[in-house]
Design an enzyme around this catalytic site. Structure first.
Site, PDB file in Angstrom:
ATOM      1  N   LYS A   1       9.993  -1.499   6.437  1.00  0.00           N
ATOM      2  CA  LYS A   1      10.526  -2.839   6.150  1.00  0.00           C
ATOM      3  C   LYS A   1      11.454  -2.819   4.933  1.00  0.00           C
ATOM      4  O   LYS A   1      12.564  -3.329   4.990  1.00  0.00           O
ATOM      5  CB  LYS A   1       9.384  -3.839   5.869  1.00  0.00           C
TER       6      LYS A   1
ATOM      7  N   ARG B   1       2.215 -13.149   5.177  1.00  0.00           N
ATOM      8  CA  ARG B   1       1.224 -12.138   5.517  1.00  0.00           C
ATOM      9  C   ARG B   1       0.002 -12.770   6.175  1.00  0.00           C
ATOM     10  O   ARG B   1      -0.870 -12.061   6.643  1.00  0.00           O
ATOM     11  CB  ARG B   1       0.770 -11.458   4.233  1.00  0.00           C
TER      12      ARG B   1
ATOM     13  N   ARG C   1       5.322   8.720   0.301  1.00  0.00           N
ATOM     14  CA  ARG C   1       6.348   7.806  -0.239  1.00  0.00           C
ATOM     15  C   ARG C   1       6.403   7.882  -1.770  1.00  0.00           C
ATOM     16  O   ARG C   1       5.382   7.892  -2.450  1.00  0.00           O
ATOM     17  CB  ARG C   1       6.009   6.380   0.202  1.00  0.00           C
TER      18      ARG C   1
ATOM     19  N   ARG D   1       3.612   4.940  -5.910  1.00  0.00           N
ATOM     20  CA  ARG D   1       3.003   3.643  -6.173  1.00  0.00           C
ATOM     21  C   ARG D   1       1.505   3.797  -6.356  1.00  0.00           C
ATOM     22  O   ARG D   1       0.868   4.557  -5.648  1.00  0.00           O
ATOM     23  CB  ARG D   1       3.275   2.702  -4.984  1.00  0.00           C
TER      24      ARG D   1
ATOM     25  N   ARG E   1      -5.333  -1.480   2.979  1.00  0.00           N
ATOM     26  CA  ARG E   1      -4.182  -2.319   3.320  1.00  0.00           C
ATOM     27  C   ARG E   1      -3.934  -2.335   4.819  1.00  0.00           C
ATOM     28  O   ARG E   1      -3.572  -3.359   5.394  1.00  0.00           O
ATOM     29  CB  ARG E   1      -2.941  -1.829   2.570  1.00  0.00           C
TER      30      ARG E   1
HETATM   31  P1  ADP Z   1       2.597  -2.846   1.404  1.00  0.00           P
HETATM   32  O1  ADP Z   1       3.217  -3.576   2.561  1.00  0.00           O
HETATM   33  O2  ADP Z   1       2.866  -1.399   1.423  1.00  0.00           O
HETATM   34  O3  ADP Z   1       1.165  -3.179   1.166  1.00  0.00           O
HETATM   35  P2  ADP Z   1       3.963  -4.621  -0.467  1.00  0.00           P
HETATM   36  O4  ADP Z   1       4.917  -4.127  -1.474  1.00  0.00           O
HETATM   37  O5  ADP Z   1       4.472  -5.561   0.573  1.00  0.00           O
HETATM   38  O6  ADP Z   1       3.371  -3.301   0.118  1.00  0.00           O
HETATM   39  O7  ADP Z   1       2.720  -5.345  -1.176  1.00  0.00           O
HETATM   40  C1  ADP Z   1       1.944  -4.694  -2.152  1.00  0.00           C
HETATM   41  C2  ADP Z   1       0.737  -5.537  -2.508  1.00  0.00           C
HETATM   42  O8  ADP Z   1       1.171  -6.804  -3.062  1.00  0.00           O
HETATM   43  C3  ADP Z   1      -0.172  -5.936  -1.343  1.00  0.00           C
HETATM   44  O9  ADP Z   1      -1.115  -4.939  -1.046  1.00  0.00           O
HETATM   45  C4  ADP Z   1      -0.818  -7.218  -1.901  1.00  0.00           C
HETATM   46  O10 ADP Z   1      -1.822  -6.926  -2.859  1.00  0.00           O
HETATM   47  C5  ADP Z   1       0.307  -7.875  -2.667  1.00  0.00           C
HETATM   48  N1  ADP Z   1       1.099  -8.783  -1.819  1.00  0.00           N
HETATM   49  C6  ADP Z   1       2.405  -8.640  -1.476  1.00  0.00           C
HETATM   50  N2  ADP Z   1       2.816  -9.652  -0.676  1.00  0.00           N
HETATM   51  C7  ADP Z   1       1.745 -10.456  -0.515  1.00  0.00           C
HETATM   52  C8  ADP Z   1       1.516 -11.647   0.222  1.00  0.00           C
HETATM   53  N3  ADP Z   1       2.493 -12.229   0.954  1.00  0.00           N
HETATM   54  N4  ADP Z   1       0.279 -12.203   0.186  1.00  0.00           N
HETATM   55  C9  ADP Z   1      -0.696 -11.656  -0.528  1.00  0.00           C
HETATM   56  N5  ADP Z   1      -0.569 -10.516  -1.235  1.00  0.00           N
HETATM   57  C10 ADP Z   1       0.643  -9.912  -1.235  1.00  0.00           C
END
Ligand code: ADP
Length: 219
Positions: A17, A92, A129, A161, A172
């Site tokens: 993404k 999400r 990554r 990360r 996750r």
């Molecule tokens: P990934 O998709 O690899 O988990 P992201 O960078 O999208 O990585 O998100 C990292 C973390 O940030 C998530 O595991 C969560 O803790 C938090 N997060 C990000 N976006 C949201 C969201 N829309 N709702 C709740 N938590 C979020």
């Protein structure tokens, strides 16, 4: 009023993404809005928001809907989002999708692109990554910038990360199944869902997305 190009990019962690959004953002001149990036920047700067969410991100949990909804609402008030945005990592949950519809009003989501990838592939991608802490550029562990630890784009530090560990990845991926997969149904019901195969080269996936947008007269 001109129509805004608001796109949701869905897909399991590691589906690509972020990589695709960065490219599409440059092509279409709309910002890449990643709630993960916004939260990580807050943690890096140790703002009150960052301190509040730091532990949640490290464990791979989800931040509460109200908080991220507010962040996105604020983000859409910024001038660069006037022509639309590429949403990555948001919504999400169904609650977030409903909040987003409310935030955007009549000129809402034009398309939801679901990048579909098998679990084995994304597990491997996530563990390999690496990411630039300054510009967010994504690398593989075998890339020169990942080996040297210095981003070839901006010179920033290239790191792994803190949530790309085996336990956090597992957590996750399971939350994705529980909370995020129902969103496919949400957008499908509204005739807005397109699913593409993410198990192809970065260029091939970009080309497919651009083709879909052109076919639908969106870009
Ligand atoms: P990934 O998709 O690899 O988990 P992201 O960078 O999208 O990585 O998100 C990292 C973390 O940030 C998530 O595991 C969560 O803790 C938090 N997060 C990000 N976006 C949201 C969201 N829309 N709702 C709740 N938590 C979020």
């Amino acid at each position: 009023m001109t129509s805004r190009l608001n796109l949701v990019i869905l897909g399991i962690q590691g589906a690509g993404k972020g990589t695709q959004c960065k490219r599409l953002s440059a092509t279409y001149g709309i910002p890449h809005v990643s709630t993960g990036d916004i939260l990580r920047a807050a943690i890096k700067d140790q703002t009150p928001l960052g301190l509040e969410v730091e532990g949640i991100l490290a464990e791979g949990g989800l931040v509460n809907d109200e908080l991220v909804n507010r962040l996105v609402d604020e983000r859409f008030t910024q001038p660069d989002a006037a022509k639309g945005a590429l949403l990555d990592g948001f919504p999400r949950t169904i609650g977030q999708a409903e909040a987003l519809d409310e935030i955007l009003g009549d000129d809402g989501i034009k398309l939801c692109i679901n990048l579909d990838a098998p679990i084995e592939l994304v597990t491997e991608r996530l563990s390999r990554r690496r990411v630039c802490q300054e510009c967010g550029h994504i690398y593989k562990d075998s890339d020169q910038s990942a080996i040297s630890g210095e981003c070839e784009n901006c010179g920033g530090p290239v790191i792994q990360r803190s949530d790309d560990t085996a336990d956090s990845i597992r957590q996750r991926l399971s939350l994705y199944e529980r909370d995020t997969a129902p969103l496919l149904h949400y957008y499908e019901e509204r005739g807005l869902l397109v699913t593409l195969n993410a198990d192809q080269s970065v260029d091939e996936v970009t080309a497919e997305i651009e083709k879909v947008l052109a076919e639908r007269g969106l870009a």
